[in-house]
Enzyme design. Structure first.
Site, PDB file in Angstrom:
ATOM      1  CE  LYS A 234      14.107   8.484 -25.813  1.00  0.00           C
ATOM      2  NZ  LYS A 234      14.703   8.071 -24.500  1.00  0.00           N
ATOM      3  CD  GLU A 310       5.857  18.326 -16.331  1.00  0.00           C
ATOM      4  OE1 GLU A 310       6.751  18.805 -15.598  1.00  0.00           O
ATOM      5  OE2 GLU A 310       5.424  17.183 -16.233  1.00  0.00           O
ATOM      6  CB  CYS A 344       8.412  17.704 -12.439  1.00  0.00           C
ATOM      7  SG  CYS A 344       6.703  17.206 -12.623  1.00  0.00           S
ATOM      8  CD  GLU A 441      13.781  18.973 -10.977  1.00  0.00           C
ATOM      9  OE1 GLU A 441      14.419  18.748 -12.022  1.00  0.00           O
ATOM     10  OE2 GLU A 441      12.547  19.059 -10.942  1.00  0.00           O
TER      11      GLU A 441
HETATM   12  P1  NAI Z   1      16.414  13.933 -19.210  1.00  0.00           P
HETATM   13  O1  NAI Z   1      15.655  15.194 -19.401  1.00  0.00           O
HETATM   14  O2  NAI Z   1      17.799  13.922 -19.772  1.00  0.00           O
HETATM   15  O3  NAI Z   1      15.611  12.689 -19.823  1.00  0.00           O
HETATM   16  C1  NAI Z   1      14.225  12.669 -20.013  1.00  0.00           C
HETATM   17  C2  NAI Z   1      13.904  12.071 -21.364  1.00  0.00           C
HETATM   18  O4  NAI Z   1      14.576  12.821 -22.374  1.00  0.00           O
HETATM   19  C3  NAI Z   1      14.372  10.633 -21.531  1.00  0.00           C
HETATM   20  O5  NAI Z   1      13.460   9.928 -22.345  1.00  0.00           O
HETATM   21  C4  NAI Z   1      15.695  10.803 -22.260  1.00  0.00           C
HETATM   22  O6  NAI Z   1      16.062   9.665 -23.014  1.00  0.00           O
HETATM   23  C5  NAI Z   1      15.372  11.969 -23.166  1.00  0.00           C
HETATM   24  N1  NAI Z   1      16.558  12.708 -23.617  1.00  0.00           N
HETATM   25  C6  NAI Z   1      17.718  12.914 -22.943  1.00  0.00           C
HETATM   26  N2  NAI Z   1      18.582  13.608 -23.711  1.00  0.00           N
HETATM   27  C7  NAI Z   1      17.977  13.851 -24.894  1.00  0.00           C
HETATM   28  C8  NAI Z   1      18.350  14.496 -26.101  1.00  0.00           C
HETATM   29  N3  NAI Z   1      19.567  15.049 -26.248  1.00  0.00           N
HETATM   30  N4  NAI Z   1      17.461  14.564 -27.123  1.00  0.00           N
HETATM   31  C9  NAI Z   1      16.227  14.012 -26.981  1.00  0.00           C
HETATM   32  N5  NAI Z   1      15.825  13.363 -25.882  1.00  0.00           N
HETATM   33  C10 NAI Z   1      16.672  13.278 -24.835  1.00  0.00           C
HETATM   34  O7  NAI Z   1      16.425  13.631 -17.653  1.00  0.00           O
HETATM   35  P2  NAI Z   1      17.348  12.605 -16.848  1.00  0.00           P
HETATM   36  O8  NAI Z   1      18.738  12.665 -17.377  1.00  0.00           O
HETATM   37  O9  NAI Z   1      16.664  11.308 -16.807  1.00  0.00           O
HETATM   38  O10 NAI Z   1      17.301  13.258 -15.403  1.00  0.00           O
HETATM   39  C11 NAI Z   1      18.067  14.435 -15.124  1.00  0.00           C
HETATM   40  C12 NAI Z   1      17.296  15.354 -14.219  1.00  0.00           C
HETATM   41  O11 NAI Z   1      16.151  15.821 -14.894  1.00  0.00           O
HETATM   42  C13 NAI Z   1      16.734  14.708 -12.963  1.00  0.00           C
HETATM   43  O12 NAI Z   1      17.695  14.623 -11.949  1.00  0.00           O
HETATM   44  C14 NAI Z   1      15.641  15.652 -12.611  1.00  0.00           C
HETATM   45  O13 NAI Z   1      16.156  16.771 -11.954  1.00  0.00           O
HETATM   46  C15 NAI Z   1      15.109  16.085 -13.971  1.00  0.00           C
HETATM   47  N6  NAI Z   1      13.913  15.315 -14.396  1.00  0.00           N
HETATM   48  C16 NAI Z   1      12.714  15.949 -14.399  1.00  0.00           C
HETATM   49  C17 NAI Z   1      11.577  15.253 -14.732  1.00  0.00           C
HETATM   50  C18 NAI Z   1      10.242  15.916 -14.740  1.00  0.00           C
HETATM   51  O14 NAI Z   1       9.250  15.241 -14.457  1.00  0.00           O
HETATM   52  N7  NAI Z   1      10.131  17.157 -15.100  1.00  0.00           N
HETATM   53  C19 NAI Z   1      11.602  13.823 -15.033  1.00  0.00           C
HETATM   54  C20 NAI Z   1      12.926  13.259 -15.082  1.00  0.00           C
HETATM   55  C21 NAI Z   1      14.026  13.994 -14.748  1.00  0.00           C
END
Ligand code: NAI
Ligand code: MG
Length: 543
Positions: A234, A310, A344, A441
């Site tokens: 996904k 991660e 990250c 973050e």
């Molecule tokens: P997110 O963690 O919500 O989204 C990442 C992935 O998880 C996307 O594919 C999203 O569709 C999916 N997702 C979201 N909610 C979900 C749920 N309830 N069940 C299953 N899958 C779900 O991150 P988002 O909202 O894009 O960004 C928020 C913050 O997260 C950013 O500001 C940043 O601080 C952090 N982040 C960290 C990343 C990393 O590389 N560790 C990458 C992206 C965001």
């Protein structure tokens, strides 16, 4: 294909692209859009960028889900728009997955695992398919880089010279593993022949973010396929396009139908059904710590599938008094600002020894002011837009929190231009550990610089966070370096360098930065089951 280089006029606003206009009237499935050339661009940067645009033509030919080897519409028929972060304008409409699409994709992956050729195929043949795919990535690197930049906003030159070569490298690396995964014989009891079989775990559910769409694809898909698993991936709702493009390349490379299925859609409506699916044997996730907790809970409440996570970070970058300051300034700048600060492992807490603090601040500020921000298709641009309005607003909120605290705003602090999601490179000095900008973050181009006095103190402060993804240390003293590498609680410690990645180097977090390791030899265990096989030895002469 040679990139075409175009000279374009500078103007104060990005003009609406003809591709965007075309996209808004297109629908899922039939979309075939061209990233067109010749538009006007804005020069946002405080320093001179070249006026040249480098845009290889790229076509958006895949906007549907890939399920069982077919590109198909969403079960509901719904689509969602995907955007160009340079302008905030729609570039395509993509099939919007929900629980039913996940059910169909998981059924295809299940069948491909239980009945298909992939897990039983010779490991050598699996390896060859991965190699063919890596070669196709190299062949299409300019289109892939252009599509990544178009949908994500990262500088094209970085996509072309860093992300895409690393994508190919990862699949070359995992192709090398495919035929070297095997069990052991165990001399536990002389009366039995005891062996371990290392078997694929089954159907892997993988949920990836938007900051490095293709790298995250590779970190997840590479080890899963090398071990003989099947996959439902996904993608992030912000960046669905490049995974669909490379999924098509996998078909060309000879991957059997159903082995890799790609579903686009939102987290709660498509990601959650995947994480909680009873027919998914393992889930891997990269993203925020809050969503990581939800994934773990969904896995626990359904079938107790193992989970690798991660997650976020607040990585310290420590500059000692003996460091080469100019080099440290440059690396600390890179550690934070790379990829628009959307990493990250970003070095987002820059700790500087008090004796070199003032000099460091002056130079860090001068470097940030020089940073070239602008259209990511422009030559020489170092920083493009943030991914979307949500992230843009989030970063600006943190900047306001920094300004409202006692931290000193050295430069930046606002948006650039009036269109798209560009933010000025921002530097805060006099940051204290309890300030929001030192704890959360931010995930944007905001450097927070803190002062320290002695080594024990900075180790304690560096470790005083719920995160533990990475750390950087800058010193010429080997004993100091060794002390830090042992004392810092982080999954990676870079000494006199930062963001050095390779397919063979494991990556993952301590504490709330995650569970498990990706890349390298450690990533394979995430996708394997170990089966112990015990057989009596019947030969009396032997007993
Ligand atoms: P997110 O963690 O919500 O989204 C990442 C992935 O998880 C996307 O594919 C999203 O569709 C999916 N997702 C979201 N909610 C979900 C749920 N309830 N069940 C299953 N899958 C779900 O991150 P988002 O909202 O894009 O960004 C928020 C913050 O997260 C950013 O500001 C940043 O601080 C952090 N982040 C960290 C990343 C990393 O590389 N560790 C990458 C992206 C965001
Ligand atoms: Mg989210």
């Amino acid at each position: 294909m040679a990139a075409r280089r175009l000279s374009c006029l500078l103007s104060r606003s990005l003009s609406a692209s003809s591709a965007a206009a075309a996209a808004s009237s297109s629908s899922s499935g039939s979309a075939s859009l061209l990233l067109s050339q010749g538009r006007r661009v804005n020069r946002f940067s405080t320093a001179a960028a070249t006026e040249e645009l480098i845009i290889p033509p790229v076509q958006i030919s895949h906007t549907q889900h890939l399920i069982n080897g077919q590109f198909v519409d969403a079960a509901s028929g719904k689509t969602f728009p995907t955007y160009d972060p340079r302008t905030g304008e729609v570039i395509a409409h993509v099939a919007e997955g929900d629980a039913e699409d996940i059910n169909r994709a998981v059924a295809a992956a299940r069948k491909a695992f239980d009945e298909g050729p992939w897990p039983k195929m010779s490991a050598y043949e699996r390896s060859r398919i991965l190699l063919r795919f890596a070669d196709l990535v190299e062949k299409h690197s300019e289109e892939l880089a252009a599509l990544e930049t178009w949908n994500n906003g990262k500088p094209y030159e970085q996509a072309l010279h860093a992300e895409i070569p690393m994508l190919a490298r990862l699949f070359h690396y995992y192709a090398g593993w495919a035929d070297k995964i095997h069990g052991l014989t165990v001399p536990a009891d002389g009366k039995y022949h005891i062996q371990t079989l290392h078997e694929p775990i089954g159907v892997a559910g993988q949920i990836i973010p938007w900051n490095f769409p293709l790298l995250m694809f590779a970190w997840k898909v590479g080890p899963a396929l090398a071990c003989g698993n099947t996959i439902v991936l996904k993608t992030a709702e912000q960046t669905p396009l490049t995974a669909l493009y490379v999924a098509k390349l996998f078909q060309e490379a000879g991957l059997p139908p159903g082995v890799l299925n790609v579903v686009s859609g939102d987290g709660p409506t498509a990601g959650a059904p995947l994480a909680s699916h009873m027919d998914v044997d393992k889930v891997a996730f990269t993203g925020s710590t809050d969503t990581g907790k939800i994934i773990l809970e969904l896995a626990a409440r359904s079938n107790l599938k193992p989970v690798t996570l991660e997650l976020g970070g607040k990585s310290p970058f420590i500059i000692c008094e003996d460091a080469d300051i100019d080099h440290a300034v440059e690396l600390a700048h890179f550690a934070l600002f790379f990829n628009q600060g959307q990493c990250c492992c970003a070095g987002s807490r820059t700790f500087v020894h008090e004796r070199v603090y003032d000099e460091f601040i002056e130079k860090a500020k001068a470097r940030a002011v020089k940073r070239v921000v602008g259209d990511p298709f422009k030559k020489g641009v170092e920083q493009g837009p943030q991914i979307d309005n949500e992230q843009f607003e989030k970063v600006l909120r943190y900047i306001r929190a920094g300004i409202d605290s006692d931290a000193t705003l050295e430069c930046g602090g606002g948006r650039l231009g009036s269109k798209g999601y560009f933010i000025e490179p921002t530097v805060f000095s006099n940051v204290k550990d309890d300030m929001l900008i030192a704890k959360d973050e931010i995930f944007g181009p905001v450097q927070s610089i803190l002062k320290f006095k002695d080594l024990d103190e900075v180790v304690r402060r560096a470790n005083a966070t719920r995160y533990g993804l990475a750390a950087g240390v800058f010193t010429r003293n080997i004993d100091t370096a060794n002390y830090f590498t042992r004392a810092l609680r982080a999954g990676t410690v870079w000494v006199n360098c930062f963001d050095v990645f390779d397919a063979a180097i494991p990556f993952g977090g301590y504490k709330m930065s995650g569970i498990g390791r990706e890349k390298g030899i450690y990533s394979l265990n995430n996708y394997l089951q170990v089966k112990a096989v015990v057989t009596p030895l019947k030969n009396p002469a032997w007993l």
